[in-house]
Design an enzyme around this catalytic site. Structure first.
Site, PDB file in Angstrom:
ATOM      1  N   GLN A 131       0.816  -1.208   0.000  1.00 18.05           N
ATOM      2  CA  GLN A 131       0.000   0.000   0.000  1.00 18.05           C
ATOM      3  C   GLN A 131       0.851   1.261   0.000  1.00 18.05           C
ATOM      4  OE1 GLN A 131      -3.220   0.505  -0.442  1.00 18.05           O
ATOM      5  NE2 GLN A 131      -3.616  -1.684  -0.652  1.00 18.05           N
TER       6      GLN A 131
ATOM      7  N   SER B  67      16.366   0.653   5.393  1.00 14.96           N
ATOM      8  CA  SER B  67      15.319   0.021   4.594  1.00 14.96           C
ATOM      9  C   SER B  67      15.763  -0.216   3.154  1.00 14.96           C
ATOM     10  CB  SER B  67      14.056   0.887   4.595  1.00 14.96           C
ATOM     11  OG  SER B  67      13.101   0.372   3.694  1.00 14.96           O
TER      12      SER B  67
ATOM     13  N   SER C  56      13.794  -0.428   0.812  1.00 11.64           N
ATOM     14  CA  SER C  56      12.830   0.254  -0.053  1.00 11.64           C
ATOM     15  C   SER C  56      13.234   1.687  -0.385  1.00 11.64           C
ATOM     16  CB  SER C  56      11.444   0.273   0.616  1.00 11.64           C
ATOM     17  OG  SER C  56      10.966  -1.038   0.828  1.00 11.64           O
TER      18      SER C  56
ATOM     19  N   GLU D 196       1.691  -5.343  13.488  1.00 11.27           N
ATOM     20  CA  GLU D 196       2.432  -5.701  14.694  1.00 11.27           C
ATOM     21  C   GLU D 196       3.571  -4.743  15.021  1.00 11.27           C
ATOM     22  OE1 GLU D 196       3.909  -8.378  11.292  1.00 11.27           O
ATOM     23  OE2 GLU D 196       1.995  -7.554  12.013  1.00 11.27           O
ATOM     24  N   THR D 197       3.945  -3.859  14.095  1.00  9.39           N
ATOM     25  CA  THR D 197       5.022  -2.897  14.373  1.00  9.39           C
ATOM     26  C   THR D 197       4.502  -1.474  14.540  1.00  9.39           C
ATOM     27  OG1 THR D 197       5.480  -2.435  12.030  1.00  9.39           O
ATOM     28  CG2 THR D 197       6.634  -4.302  13.027  1.00  9.39           C
TER      29      THR D 197
ATOM     30  N   HIS E 234      -5.982   0.425   7.878  1.00  2.00           N
ATOM     31  CA  HIS E 234      -6.590  -0.690   8.617  1.00  2.00           C
ATOM     32  C   HIS E 234      -6.724  -0.233  10.061  1.00  2.00           C
ATOM     33  CE1 HIS E 234      -7.793  -4.567   9.977  1.00  2.00           C
ATOM     34  NE2 HIS E 234      -6.627  -4.953  10.453  1.00  2.00           N
TER      35      HIS E 234
ATOM     36  N   GLU F 202     -10.631 -12.766   6.971  1.00  4.30           N
ATOM     37  CA  GLU F 202      -9.343 -13.458   6.881  1.00  4.30           C
ATOM     38  C   GLU F 202      -9.381 -14.807   7.591  1.00  4.30           C
ATOM     39  OE1 GLU F 202      -6.524  -9.427   6.880  1.00  4.30           O
ATOM     40  OE2 GLU F 202      -6.790 -10.601   8.705  1.00  4.30           O
TER      41      GLU F 202
END
Length: 330
Positions: free
Chosen positions: A28, A51, A53, A84-85, A108, A195
């Protein structure tokens, strides 16, 4: 009926003169950041210094800074990091710079709904959640179209949170397709349920049970794989394209009769009752607490589940059969 917003309901000028920080550059992150940039908005990507990225984001013409640096200078902060992070990164690198009047965004609702992130009262908290993977969000935008999205307002300190959220949705191309109004609670609970009970948990358990039933009855594992896993895509693609009715229209009458007479025997009231108990665990926060504690403990059960599942016969058979399928990407 749901409330749906389109291009005419959103004004990109609401975001002019504001800097938008997109935290993360995964599925995303890359699509939303690039779409916002191409919509003429001021975007910075927040990433860890190490990172992998960073190079990709810079190659796309995006400004890249650390999460803390991006948070400090941004007016709007969109957190697109793994569930979770998020809480840790928010606490350590975003919260110190989340001053009054800023906007905190998500795609989310997990961490807001389950109180892992508790923003100050003087900031807007908004969710814009595309209902498709990042590559599709980007591709459709480039093609002049868009992927539908959800919008939810958790906190409206400015009185303009919905205007800001709709403008953001327009910036990523979502209002071209339609943006459905929801709540953080509804998005989070339905997403987790889908899910667990249907898309991931329900489907994989059903596929494995069918595969095991055929193998235990003496049929070749390769044949069982084709019938219970490989051909699932054919059916799902038909439902994706035109719903259950289109799938039934497209299959043989023999298959359709077996569908409507045997399917309800398999997914019966007992299964639906189990689904309801899974939903209640989500609603009551039982699943969230379990997942949070699992991560805090270093994921011992999760890693064990992963190892066990990867050793299942269906995976071994699938690896071998996919070597025969030249159309699959290697």
């Amino acid at each position: 009926m749901a409330v749906v917003y389109y291009d005419q309901d959103a004004d990109l000028n609401v975001l002019k003169g504001k800097k938008i920080a997109v935290m993360g550059y995964g599925s995303q992150g890359h699509s939303q950041a690039q779409n916002l940039k191409d919509s003429g908005l001021d975007v910075v990507v927040g990433l860890r210094p190490e990172s992998k990225s960073r190079a990709a984001a810079q190659a796309a013409g995006l400004e890249v800074k650390t999460v803390a640096e991006a948070a400090a200078e941004a007016d709007i902060i969109q957190i697109l990091l793994p569930d979770e992070t998020q809480a840790r990164v928010y606490r350590e690198e975003i919260a110190p710079y989340l001053t009054g009047g800023k906007v905190l965004m998500f795609s989310h609702g997990f961490n807001i709904h389950f109180n892992q992130i508790v923003p100050p009262a003087d900031v807007d908290v908004i969710m814009v959640a595309p209902k498709g993977p990042g590559h599709l969000v980007r591709r459709t935008y480039v093609e002049g179209q868009g992927v539908p999205a959800l919008i939810a307002i958790y906190q409206d300190a400015s009185g303009k949170a919905k205007e800001i959220g709709l403008a953001y949705a327009k910036g990523i191309g979502a209002t071209r397709a339609g943006v459905i109004e929801t709540t953080f609670k509804e998005e989070t609970e339905t997403d987790l349920f889908g899910e667990q009970a249907v898309l991931c948990g329900g489907t994989t358990a059903l596929v494995k049970a069918g595969f095991e039933t055929l193998v235990e009855a003496g049929y070749q594992p390769e044949i069982a794989y084709f019938e219970c896993l490989h051909e699932l895509k054919l059916i799902v693609d038909l439902m994706y394209e035109g719903g259950i009715k289109y799938m039934r229209y497209s299959i043989s009458d023999t298959a359709e009769y077996g569908d409507v007479t045997r399917g309800p025997r398999l997914i019966d009231d007992h299964v639906k009752s189990t689904m309801k108990s899974i939903l209640k665990e989500i609603q009551d926060g039982v699943f969230a607490r379990e997942w949070i504690l699992e991560n805090q403990a270093g994921r011992p059960s999760f890693n064990a589940f992963r190892k066990k599942e990867r050793e299942h016969l269906i995976e071994q058979v699938g690896d071998q059969l996919r070597e025969m399928m030249s159309w699959l990407k290697k």
